[in-house]
Design a protein around this motif. Sequence first.
Motif, PDB file in Angstrom:
ATOM      1  N   MET A   1      -0.554  12.784  -9.376  1.00  0.00           N
ATOM      2  CA  MET A   1       0.671  12.420  -8.660  1.00  0.00           C
ATOM      3  C   MET A   1       0.574  10.971  -8.193  1.00  0.00           C
ATOM      4  O   MET A   1      -0.520  10.437  -7.982  1.00  0.00           O
ATOM      5  CB  MET A   1       0.895  13.335  -7.457  1.00  0.00           C
ATOM      6  N   HIS A   2       1.723  10.348  -8.001  1.00  0.00           N
ATOM      7  CA  HIS A   2       1.781   8.974  -7.494  1.00  0.00           C
ATOM      8  C   HIS A   2       1.979   9.019  -5.975  1.00  0.00           C
ATOM      9  O   HIS A   2       2.968   9.572  -5.487  1.00  0.00           O
ATOM     10  CB  HIS A   2       2.921   8.202  -8.159  1.00  0.00           C
ATOM     11  N   VAL A   3       1.018   8.433  -5.264  1.00  0.00           N
ATOM     12  CA  VAL A   3       0.997   8.476  -3.805  1.00  0.00           C
ATOM     13  C   VAL A   3       1.006   7.053  -3.262  1.00  0.00           C
ATOM     14  O   VAL A   3       0.290   6.178  -3.767  1.00  0.00           O
ATOM     15  CB  VAL A   3      -0.258   9.214  -3.292  1.00  0.00           C
ATOM     16  N   VAL A   4       1.807   6.827  -2.235  1.00  0.00           N
ATOM     17  CA  VAL A   4       1.804   5.549  -1.520  1.00  0.00           C
ATOM     18  C   VAL A   4       1.363   5.808  -0.094  1.00  0.00           C
ATOM     19  O   VAL A   4       1.822   6.761   0.553  1.00  0.00           O
ATOM     20  CB  VAL A   4       3.200   4.893  -1.537  1.00  0.00           C
ATOM     21  N   MET A   5       0.461   4.975   0.409  1.00  0.00           N
ATOM     22  CA  MET A   5      -0.007   5.062   1.785  1.00  0.00           C
ATOM     23  C   MET A   5       0.403   3.777   2.495  1.00  0.00           C
ATOM     24  O   MET A   5      -0.078   2.693   2.150  1.00  0.00           O
ATOM     25  CB  MET A   5      -1.530   5.210   1.805  1.00  0.00           C
ATOM     26  N   ILE A   6       1.325   3.874   3.427  1.00  0.00           N
ATOM     27  CA  ILE A   6       1.760   2.702   4.183  1.00  0.00           C
ATOM     28  C   ILE A   6       0.896   2.584   5.426  1.00  0.00           C
ATOM     29  O   ILE A   6       0.958   3.417   6.329  1.00  0.00           O
ATOM     30  CB  ILE A   6       3.253   2.789   4.543  1.00  0.00           C
ATOM     31  N   GLY A   7       0.063   1.550   5.450  1.00  0.00           N
ATOM     32  CA  GLY A   7      -0.907   1.365   6.518  1.00  0.00           C
ATOM     33  C   GLY A   7      -2.313   1.551   5.985  1.00  0.00           C
ATOM     34  O   GLY A   7      -2.616   2.580   5.375  1.00  0.00           O
ATOM     35  N   THR A   8      -3.166   0.541   6.186  1.00  0.00           N
ATOM     36  CA  THR A   8      -4.553   0.635   5.727  1.00  0.00           C
ATOM     37  C   THR A   8      -5.515   0.599   6.907  1.00  0.00           C
ATOM     38  O   THR A   8      -6.599   0.020   6.836  1.00  0.00           O
ATOM     39  CB  THR A   8      -4.900  -0.490   4.734  1.00  0.00           C
ATOM     40  N   GLY A   9      -5.086   1.213   8.006  1.00  0.00           N
ATOM     41  CA  GLY A   9      -6.003   1.394   9.125  1.00  0.00           C
ATOM     42  C   GLY A   9      -6.924   2.561   8.855  1.00  0.00           C
ATOM     43  O   GLY A   9      -7.120   2.987   7.713  1.00  0.00           O
ATOM     44  N   TYR A  10      -7.471   3.110   9.900  1.00  0.00           N
ATOM     45  CA  TYR A  10      -8.460   4.168   9.756  1.00  0.00           C
ATOM     46  C   TYR A  10      -7.912   5.360   8.963  1.00  0.00           C
ATOM     47  O   TYR A  10      -8.506   5.805   7.975  1.00  0.00           O
ATOM     48  CB  TYR A  10      -8.906   4.621  11.149  1.00  0.00           C
ATOM     49  N   VAL A  11      -6.767   5.871   9.375  1.00  0.00           N
ATOM     50  CA  VAL A  11      -6.212   7.067   8.725  1.00  0.00           C
ATOM     51  C   VAL A  11      -5.727   6.755   7.317  1.00  0.00           C
ATOM     52  O   VAL A  11      -6.021   7.478   6.355  1.00  0.00           O
ATOM     53  CB  VAL A  11      -5.069   7.657   9.573  1.00  0.00           C
ATOM     54  N   GLY A  12      -4.973   5.679   7.157  1.00  0.00           N
ATOM     55  CA  GLY A  12      -4.400   5.360   5.856  1.00  0.00           C
ATOM     56  C   GLY A  12      -5.443   5.045   4.804  1.00  0.00           C
ATOM     57  O   GLY A  12      -5.342   5.518   3.662  1.00  0.00           O
ATOM     58  N   LEU A  13      -6.457   4.284   5.176  1.00  0.00           N
ATOM     59  CA  LEU A  13      -7.468   3.883   4.198  1.00  0.00           C
ATOM     60  C   LEU A  13      -8.328   5.077   3.778  1.00  0.00           C
ATOM     61  O   LEU A  13      -8.587   5.290   2.587  1.00  0.00           O
ATOM     62  CB  LEU A  13      -8.335   2.766   4.768  1.00  0.00           C
ATOM     63  N   VAL A  14      -8.782   5.869   4.744  1.00  0.00           N
ATOM     64  CA  VAL A  14      -9.601   7.031   4.414  1.00  0.00           C
ATOM     65  C   VAL A  14      -8.787   8.043   3.604  1.00  0.00           C
ATOM     66  O   VAL A  14      -9.251   8.552   2.574  1.00  0.00           O
ATOM     67  CB  VAL A  14     -10.159   7.694   5.692  1.00  0.00           C
ATOM     68  N   SER A  15      -7.560   8.334   4.037  1.00  0.00           N
ATOM     69  CA  SER A  15      -6.728   9.310   3.332  1.00  0.00           C
ATOM     70  C   SER A  15      -6.402   8.835   1.923  1.00  0.00           C
ATOM     71  O   SER A  15      -6.475   9.606   0.955  1.00  0.00           O
ATOM     72  CB  SER A  15      -5.437   9.569   4.111  1.00  0.00           C
ATOM     73  N   GLY A  16      -6.042   7.558   1.791  1.00  0.00           N
ATOM     74  CA  GLY A  16      -5.713   7.026   0.475  1.00  0.00           C
ATOM     75  C   GLY A  16      -6.889   7.089  -0.482  1.00  0.00           C
ATOM     76  O   GLY A  16      -6.749   7.492  -1.645  1.00  0.00           O
ATOM     77  N   ALA A  17      -8.070   6.710  -0.001  1.00  0.00           N
ATOM     78  CA  ALA A  17      -9.255   6.734  -0.854  1.00  0.00           C
ATOM     79  C   ALA A  17      -9.620   8.156  -1.258  1.00  0.00           C
ATOM     80  O   ALA A  17     -10.021   8.412  -2.400  1.00  0.00           O
ATOM     81  CB  ALA A  17     -10.425   6.071  -0.137  1.00  0.00           C
ATOM     82  N   CYS A  18      -9.462   9.095  -0.334  1.00  0.00           N
ATOM     83  CA  CYS A  18      -9.793  10.491  -0.651  1.00  0.00           C
ATOM     84  C   CYS A  18      -8.782  11.099  -1.620  1.00  0.00           C
ATOM     85  O   CYS A  18      -9.169  11.843  -2.544  1.00  0.00           O
ATOM     86  CB  CYS A  18      -9.872  11.318   0.626  1.00  0.00           C
ATOM     87  N   PHE A  19      -7.501  10.811  -1.455  1.00  0.00           N
ATOM     88  CA  PHE A  19      -6.508  11.290  -2.418  1.00  0.00           C
ATOM     89  C   PHE A  19      -6.805  10.733  -3.814  1.00  0.00           C
ATOM     90  O   PHE A  19      -6.670  11.427  -4.823  1.00  0.00           O
ATOM     91  CB  PHE A  19      -5.099  10.897  -1.981  1.00  0.00           C
ATOM     92  N   ALA A  20      -7.201   9.469  -3.872  1.00  0.00           N
ATOM     93  CA  ALA A  20      -7.561   8.875  -5.161  1.00  0.00           C
ATOM     94  C   ALA A  20      -8.767   9.579  -5.758  1.00  0.00           C
ATOM     95  O   ALA A  20      -8.828   9.814  -6.972  1.00  0.00           O
ATOM     96  CB  ALA A  20      -7.846   7.381  -4.989  1.00  0.00           C
ATOM     97  N   ASP A  21      -9.717   9.940  -4.911  1.00  0.00           N
ATOM     98  CA  ASP A  21     -10.903  10.642  -5.394  1.00  0.00           C
ATOM     99  C   ASP A  21     -10.551  12.045  -5.899  1.00  0.00           C
ATOM    100  O   ASP A  21     -11.281  12.616  -6.713  1.00  0.00           O
ATOM    101  CB  ASP A  21     -11.950  10.724  -4.287  1.00  0.00           C
ATOM    102  N   PHE A  22      -9.444  12.598  -5.404  1.00  0.00           N
ATOM    103  CA  PHE A  22      -8.935  13.882  -5.912  1.00  0.00           C
ATOM    104  C   PHE A  22      -8.328  13.734  -7.307  1.00  0.00           C
ATOM    105  O   PHE A  22      -8.054  14.718  -7.973  1.00  0.00           O
ATOM    106  CB  PHE A  22      -7.868  14.446  -4.984  1.00  0.00           C
TER     107      PHE A  22
END
Length: 434
Positions: A1-22
Motif C-alpha cells: 500500500m502507498h502510505v504518507v506520514m506527515i511529520g517526521t518527529g518521534y511518532v511519524g518517523l518510527v511509524s513510517g519506518a516500521c510500515f516500510a519494514d512491513f
Amino acid sequence: MHVVMIGTGYVGLVSGACFADFGHQVTCIDKDAGKIEGLKAGRMPIYEPGLDTLVARNVQAGRLAFTTEAAEAVRAADAVFIAVGTPSRRGDGHADLSYVHAAAAEIADLIDGFTVVVTKSTVPVGTGDEIEAIIRERRPDAEFAVVSNPEFLREGAAIDDFKRPDRVVVGLNDERARPVMTELYRPLFLNETPIQFTDRRTSELIKYAGNAFLAMKITFINEMADLCEAVGADVQQVAKGIGLDKRIGGKFLNAGPGYGGSCFPKDTLALVRTATDAGSPVRLIETTVAVNDARKKAMAAKVAAAVDGDLAGRTVGVLGLTFKPNTDDMRDAPSLDILPALQALGARIQAFDPEGVAEARHLLPGVDFRPDAYAAADGADVLVIITEWDQFRALDLERVRTLMRTPVLVDLRNIYKPADVRALGFRYASVGRA
C-alpha cells in the motif's frame, strides 16, 4: 500500500519506518528542509535504539522516502497519516491543534480518489470531527474517511512496540476505511495482535485514558514511597507485593522523582481540560497532575537533606538528565525542575547524560556538562542519580568514592542496594526505603 506520514518527529518517523519494514511504500513529509536533508543523508533527528538501521535498510530497499513536497505522494496515497506535534497550549493546558488543522487543510487540497486520513497524533476527543469538517469544507467533492489510530510507543523501545504491540486501536465512522486499515496492519496478524475497531471518539479517548491511568499508577507508588519513608517500610517490596496481584501488575510501579516526557504531562493536562469543558471533571487525574508537579520540585530538598540541609557553595554531581533512559528527550524531564532548584539553594552543578546533553545545554543554564559519569562525580560533595541509564547501574563505586570530595550518593531511581553502597563508605539516600 502507498502510505504518507506527515511529520517526521518521534511518532511519524518510527511509524513510517516500521510500515516500510512491513513492505508498504512510505513517504515521510516534513516542512523542515534541514531535517529532511539530514534523513536523506542517514542522520536521525532523534535518538531511538535501532532506528538508524531500520531507516537505512528501508531507504536502500526503495520502500521509504523523505521529502518536503507533499503533492505527488498524497495524490498516490491509500492512507495519509497525521503525525504532527500536539503540545500543551500556553495559558490553558489544552492540546495545541494548529499543526493538525494545518495538515488537514494541506491534505484536503491534494487527495485524489478515495483516501483514508489517519490521525496518529494524540488529540482530544472530537478532533477527528474537526479534521473531517476542514477537509469537507475545502473539498466538498473529495472521497475520504477520517480514522483515529493512536500510537502506544515507549521511547527507547518504540520499534518493538510498533511491531509487537499489546493492541492496535482503530476508530472509524466510515466502514470504507476498515479494509484499508486491516491491510496496513496485516503483518501483525501473524503475532495474533488484538486489533480493536471502535468509533472515532472512543478511540481518541482510549489514548488519553491509557496514559492518564499509567501516570496515576506512577504517582500512586511515589506517594507510597513517601509513606514508606515515614513508617520505615520498603517501597520496592510494597510494589512487588501488590504487583504480583494480576489485577494490578508490576509495571509502572517504580518509585522515583516523578514522571516526565513527551506524553504523560501534556496528555494528563489535556484530559483534565477536556473533561472540565465537558462538565465531567476527572478529580483523580487533576490530583495526579498536581502531586507529580510538586514531587519533582521537592527532590532538591531530598538532596539537600543528604548533606545536612546545606548546599550553599557545594558541588552536586548529576547522572542522567533525560526523562527516561534510551532517549534524548528532555521534555518535562524531572531534571528540569531539580537542577534549577539545587542552583537556587546555592549548589554548583556538574552533570552527565549519555544522549541528552545537546538539548540540555539549551534548557539548563549554568550547568557544567561533563563527558562521563566519573567526571561528573569528580570533586562533588554529593552525587545524584536522576535517570536510570544502564551504564549507571554498574559504576565502580570505589573509584567514585575516591573522586568525590565527600562520599554522598542520592539514588532517586533505587538502582543500588543500600547495604552494598554503605559498606563502601558512602552516605546513601534513596526513594521509599528506610
